[in-house]
Design a protein around this motif. Structure first.
Motif, PDB file in Angstrom:
ATOM      1  N   LYS A   3       0.623  -1.329   0.165  1.00 28.60           N
ATOM      2  CA  LYS A   3       0.192  -0.208   0.289  1.00 28.60           C
ATOM      3  C   LYS A   3       1.114   1.274   0.220  1.00 28.60           C
ATOM      4  CE  LYS A   3      -4.307  -1.703   1.927  1.00 28.60           C
ATOM      5  NZ  LYS A   3      -5.089  -2.009   3.292  1.00 28.60           N
ATOM      6  N   LEU A   6       2.161   1.806  -3.419  1.00 31.22           N
ATOM      7  CA  LEU A   6       0.720   2.001  -4.246  1.00 31.22           C
ATOM      8  C   LEU A   6      -0.035   3.762  -4.024  1.00 31.22           C
ATOM      9  CD1 LEU A   6      -1.784  -1.189  -3.544  1.00 31.22           C
ATOM     10  CD2 LEU A   6      -0.160   0.010  -5.972  1.00 31.22           C
ATOM     11  N   ILE A   7       0.665   3.935  -2.707  1.00 30.71           N
ATOM     12  CA  ILE A   7       0.320   5.243  -2.387  1.00 30.71           C
ATOM     13  C   ILE A   7       0.684   6.522  -3.139  1.00 30.71           C
ATOM     14  CG2 ILE A   7      -0.130   7.016  -0.823  1.00 30.71           C
ATOM     15  CD1 ILE A   7      -1.287   4.787   1.576  1.00 30.71           C
ATOM     16  N   LYS A  10       0.759   6.959  -6.343  1.00 30.84           N
ATOM     17  CA  LYS A  10      -0.810   7.930  -7.028  1.00 30.84           C
ATOM     18  C   LYS A  10       0.236   8.383  -6.870  1.00 30.84           C
ATOM     19  CE  LYS A  10      -2.645   8.456  -3.739  1.00 30.84           C
ATOM     20  NZ  LYS A  10      -2.283  10.415  -2.594  1.00 30.84           N
ATOM     21  N   ARG A  13       1.621   9.862  -9.985  1.00 33.64           N
ATOM     22  CA  ARG A  13       1.187  10.004 -11.113  1.00 33.64           C
ATOM     23  C   ARG A  13       0.237  11.299 -11.248  1.00 33.64           C
ATOM     24  NH1 ARG A  13      -3.246   5.543 -12.644  1.00 33.64           N
ATOM     25  NH2 ARG A  13      -1.744   4.637 -13.127  1.00 33.64           N
ATOM     26  N   LEU A  14      -0.311  11.700  -9.813  1.00 33.65           N
ATOM     27  CA  LEU A  14      -0.230  13.269  -9.789  1.00 33.65           C
ATOM     28  C   LEU A  14       0.032  14.378  -9.863  1.00 33.65           C
ATOM     29  CD1 LEU A  14      -2.925  12.271  -7.179  1.00 33.65           C
ATOM     30  CD2 LEU A  14      -3.796  12.473  -8.538  1.00 33.65           C
ATOM     31  N   THR A 252      -9.399  13.586   1.030  1.00 30.68           N
ATOM     32  CA  THR A 252      -9.181  12.066   0.967  1.00 30.68           C
ATOM     33  C   THR A 252      -7.419  11.613   2.156  1.00 30.68           C
ATOM     34  OG1 THR A 252      -6.613  13.303  -0.775  1.00 30.68           O
ATOM     35  CG2 THR A 252      -9.114  11.925  -1.587  1.00 30.68           C
ATOM     36  N   ARG A 255     -10.281  10.026   4.159  1.00 30.31           N
ATOM     37  CA  ARG A 255     -10.860   9.012   3.695  1.00 30.31           C
ATOM     38  C   ARG A 255      -9.426   8.004   4.238  1.00 30.31           C
ATOM     39  NH1 ARG A 255     -15.204   8.947  -1.380  1.00 30.31           N
ATOM     40  NH2 ARG A 255     -16.147   7.408  -0.161  1.00 30.31           N
ATOM     41  N   LEU A 256      -8.170   8.129   3.787  1.00 33.27           N
ATOM     42  CA  LEU A 256      -7.415   6.834   3.842  1.00 33.27           C
ATOM     43  C   LEU A 256      -7.330   6.550   4.952  1.00 33.27           C
ATOM     44  CD1 LEU A 256      -4.514   8.088   1.575  1.00 33.27           C
ATOM     45  CD2 LEU A 256      -5.224   6.443   1.177  1.00 33.27           C
ATOM     46  N   LEU A 257      -7.565   7.166   6.203  1.00 29.40           N
ATOM     47  CA  LEU A 257      -7.105   6.824   7.249  1.00 29.40           C
ATOM     48  C   LEU A 257      -8.124   5.987   7.779  1.00 29.40           C
ATOM     49  CD1 LEU A 257      -5.577  10.315   8.978  1.00 29.40           C
ATOM     50  CD2 LEU A 257      -4.514   7.912   8.960  1.00 29.40           C
ATOM     51  N   SER A 259      -9.520   3.784   5.652  1.00 29.11           N
ATOM     52  CA  SER A 259      -9.989   1.958   5.448  1.00 29.11           C
ATOM     53  C   SER A 259      -9.026   2.092   5.503  1.00 29.11           C
ATOM     54  CB  SER A 259      -8.894   2.915   3.806  1.00 29.11           C
ATOM     55  OG  SER A 259      -7.938   3.021   3.676  1.00 29.11           O
ATOM     56  N   PRO A 260      -8.923   0.491   5.503  1.00 31.60           N
ATOM     57  CA  PRO A 260      -7.580  -0.939   6.376  1.00 31.60           C
ATOM     58  C   PRO A 260      -6.422  -0.598   6.478  1.00 31.60           C
ATOM     59  CG  PRO A 260      -9.395  -1.964   4.619  1.00 31.60           C
ATOM     60  CD  PRO A 260      -9.468  -0.609   4.745  1.00 31.60           C
ATOM     61  N   THR A 261      -6.783   0.882   6.272  1.00 33.76           N
ATOM     62  CA  THR A 261      -4.553   1.098   6.411  1.00 33.76           C
ATOM     63  C   THR A 261      -4.256   1.889   7.358  1.00 33.76           C
ATOM     64  OG1 THR A 261      -5.404   1.252   3.629  1.00 33.76           O
ATOM     65  CG2 THR A 261      -3.044   2.233   4.372  1.00 33.76           C
ATOM     66  N   SER A 262      -2.762   1.397   8.041  1.00 27.02           N
ATOM     67  CA  SER A 262      -1.996   2.412   9.012  1.00 27.02           C
ATOM     68  C   SER A 262      -1.792   3.884   8.224  1.00 27.02           C
ATOM     69  CB  SER A 262      -1.005   1.437   9.212  1.00 27.02           C
ATOM     70  OG  SER A 262       0.185   1.266   8.966  1.00 27.02           O
TER      71      SER A 262
END
Lengths: 417, 314
Positions: A3, A6-7, A10, A13-14, A252, A255-257, A259-262
């Motif tokens: 993850k 992936l972050i 991302k 890319r942005l 965002t 929203r990430l926080l 999600s099941p992402t530490s």
């Protein structure tokens, strides 16, 4: 870990979809490099912005190798780059450094040649007498060039000497030479060795073979291009830091926080994104200047290692600015100010040699100064080992700043919850 | 049905200010539960604690048996959240957004692509999948925002005022989506300050005001709290002073409560017809022109007015 990756991807890319960011990350340093290249004459026939480096040669050796080194500094190939002066007194010469009248003093002690090439009937002493270089701390680039020339010379002498010793040992072992004949054979070999090193042109030619057929030259673009790239790298890392606050505001990040992402994965991903963007930025600029201006950045592995280390150090600054700022606007304004201050302090606009000693010491806090030091060393023909100091400094800088930033983030919470 | 959510005495303080003051309620599996209250009532703070974004000052909640304070990661795996504000990457396409968020919810490979296609179809954006979100209308962005919350098929979906600031057509589409999701078995906690949405969607409603849960039950149970009162709404011409008019109505026999809002006065009374003539007469006396009159059966607006003395929009 995935993850985090992936972050980071991302964010890369942005960043490359943001036209305004692209202008400042890539176009601005590229255009400024070209502009300063024109100003310094790089594109109008001039070969180097650094020339006539004053150096004092104190040759107390007055034998084959010492004379060869003096001849090398006076060789026509280095006529534009070096302005050597002979002196017999070391103390007087060193005084000129204190007075900032010379970039370096090369002291060739008495017995230097004999410590490498023994005279008839003598044997090699255990200790080689060393050439001493006294450098002017206010002219690190010029002093670095002098040091590089001496190192290259010594490198050639050393490889020739070692080669001779190995050959001698092989002759004795094979029984072709009796031990009592060693002095005579050695002298003959020394003569051969010295005959190949007393010609300064030969020394330079040997150097040409190592770096691909070009004489020792310093392309001013090899200073300007990394200078601009490093300055705008500071923009990139502050831009990346700004995205943390921007994500907090645009929702965002919360929203990430949820999600099941530490939080560690998210912060790691954001840092990785800034790092990737910085590496991509420097990579593109290096590729573009290499292709368009035939700029020689130097040892490929060294350049890669230095880019990775420089971006690491700069990313540390970006994270610290972000951790201290409350708004994206604060990051932008502080980031822009630091970009310019570090650019000036780090030597992107003006060579560090022209700055006050206090400013030169202050420059040590900037990734620009260390990065520029490393890139200059590589452009002068240095290898990976030669950039160990700037690389270590950049890694240490990044590590310290990361720890400070993470502590601040932990204290206030990544989302300021 | 068993409870999927159990909230116990949830409190959130910011310094001296208490945003949520000991809220408790349960949600059964398969329900649509609406948290109804005006802006600033504490709805979003409550949802933020339940979705593990904020740590409660005290109290706790369990979702699917997992504590939001002690086991937040397990909670995050079974909830979906549609935040009030759009939380999307506008420079990514709709598909790229869904792919990224799906990855954050541990979806990957073929199953991720399949699920993204399903969600794109569900929110009606299959043909716009390759367009960047920043090119979308507000309603389309809202749909992507909802789509992200659905990717991992959560057991409990939090929707925080998902229809704020969008056109009626998109609003209708979102309400229909909520109903469809519920039909498919998804439990929904829906916050709104629109009484009509709560009335249309919910099995049960919790009314929240100033951080307190002031009423909780089915719509029928709640309206019974205000008895058989009717609501009479006078829509006034521009330039009228609704506050002064509402004050004067409070003296009329048969009027329980009169409250002013933008260009309107809302009157709670046992029989609207009994007070209508007196109300119109009073308005004429004050030179106020009435544009139209609505008479409504007991509803949640009346309940809120009854309990707080204020209209929901205040």
């Amino acid at each position: 870990m995935l993850k985090t990756f992936l972050i980071g991807l991302k964010d890369l890319r942005l960043a490359f979809r943001d036209r305004a960011a692209l202008l400042l990350m890539l176009l601005a340093p590229f255009l400024l490099t070209i502009g300063m290249g024109f100003v310094t004459g790089r594109f109008s026939g001039g070969t180097s912005g650094i020339s006539d480096i004053p150096v004092i040669l104190v040759n107390q050796d007055n034998a084959q190798l010492g004379n060869a080194l003096v001849d090398l500094f006076n060789a026509p190939e280095l006529a534009d780059l070096m302005e050597p002066t002979a002196s017999s007194d070391l103390e007087t010469a060193r005084q000129l450094i204190d007075n900032d009248e010379t970039a370096a003093v090369v002291f060739i002690p008495k017995g230097f040649t004999e410590s490498i090439i023994p005279k008839d009937g003598q044997t090699l002493s255990d200790e080689i007498i060393s050439i001493e270089i006294y450098t002017n701390p206010t002219r690190p680039t010029s002093a670095g060039i002098v040091q590089t020339i001496v190192e290259e010379f010594l490198s050639r002498v050393e490889s020739g000497s070692i080669g001779g010793q190995v050959t001698m040992a092989q002759l004795i072992t094979s029984g072709r030479v009796a031990p009592q004949d060693i002095p005579a054979v050695g002298e003959a070999m020394s003569e051969r060795l010295s005959s190949s090193t007393t010609e300064p042109v030969t020394a330079i030619k040997l150097k040409q073979n190592e770096v691909g057929g070009e004489a020792i030259q310093f392309d001013v673009l090899a200073y300007l291009a990394p200078g601009m790239a490093l300055m705008f790298l500071m923009y990139t890392v502050s831009y990346g830091g700004r995205t943390i606050i921007a994500e907090r505001i645009q929702g965002t990040l919360p929203r990430l926080l949820i999600s099941p992402t530490s939080a560690a994965q998210i912060l790691g991903g954001k840092i990785f994104g800034i790092y990737l963007t910085g590496v991509a930025q420097l990579g593109i600029l290096i590729f573009a200047t290499t292709m368009m201006f035939q700029l020689k950045w130097g040892n490929t592995l060294g350049v890669i290692v230095l880019v990775l280390a420089a971006v690491f150090g700069a990313t540390g600054w970006g994270m610290l600015i972000t951790a201290l700022a409350r708004t994206a606007g604060q990051v932008a304004s502080v980031g822009s100010a630091i970009m310019l201050i570090f650019g000036i302090l780090g030597g992107s606009f003006v060579s560090l040699e022209n700055l006050h000693p206090l400013m030169q010491n202050l420059s040590k806090i900037t990734p620009n100064a260390w990065g520029l030091d490393g890139f200059t060393t590589l452009a002068l023909g240095g290898g990976l080992a030669d950039i160990s100091t700037p690389v270590s400094a950049l890694l240490l800088m990044g590590a310290v700043l990361f720890i400070a930033a993470v502590l601040l983030f932990n204290r206030q919470g990544i989302a300021q919850r | 049905m068993p409870n999927i959510l159990e909230v116990k005495e949830l409190v959130k303080k910011y310094g001296d200010f208490t945003a949520v003051k000991g809220v408790s309620f349960n949600i059964e599996e398969g329900e649509i539960f609406s948290l109804l209250g005006p802006n600033g009532a504490g709805k979003t703070t409550a949802i933020s604690m339940l979705s593990t974004l904020y740590t409660p000052t005290s109290g706790d909640a369990t979702i699917g048996g997992h504590s939001v304070t002690k086991d937040p990661m397990s909670v995050r795996n079974i909830i979906g959240v549609v935040p009030q504000d759009l939380a999307l990457y506008e420079d990514l396409t709709a598909r790229e957004n869904l792919i990224f968020w799906g990855q954050m919810y541990n979806l990957n490979g073929k199953s991720l692509n399949t699920r993204v296609d399903e969600v794109l179809a569900q929110i009606g954006l299959t043909d716009k999948a390759k367009n960047r979100v920043k090119t979308f209308s507000g309603g389309m962005k809202r749909r992507v925002n909802i789509g992200v919350g659905l990717l991992h098929k959560p057991k409990l979906l939090f929707m925080d005022e998902p229809t704020v600031g969008i056109d009626p057509q998109s609003r209708r589409a979102i309400l229909d989506t909520v109903k469809d999701l519920n039909k498919q078995g998804m439990t929904v906690l829906y916050t709104t300050h629109y009484m009509e949405e709560a009335e249309e969607l919910s099995n049960r409603v919790g009314i929240i005001d100033h951080g307190r849960m002031i009423a909780l039950g089915t719509q029928k149970e709640l309206t019974q709290q205000v008895g058989q009162s009717e609501t009479l709404i006078l829509h006034l011409e521009e330039g009228a002073n609704p506050e002064a008019l509402a004050k004067s109505f409070n003296g009329i026999k048969g009027v329980d409560n009169a409250d002013a809002s933008d260009h309107a006065v809302t009157i709670i009374c046992p029989e609207a017809e009994d007070v209508l003539a007196a109300v119109v007469s009073k308005a004429n006396e004050q030179g106020v022109k009435i544009r139209s009159i609505d008479i409504r059966e007991p509803n949640l607006e009346a309940v809120f007015l009854h309990l707080t003395g204020r209209a929901l929009r205040d």
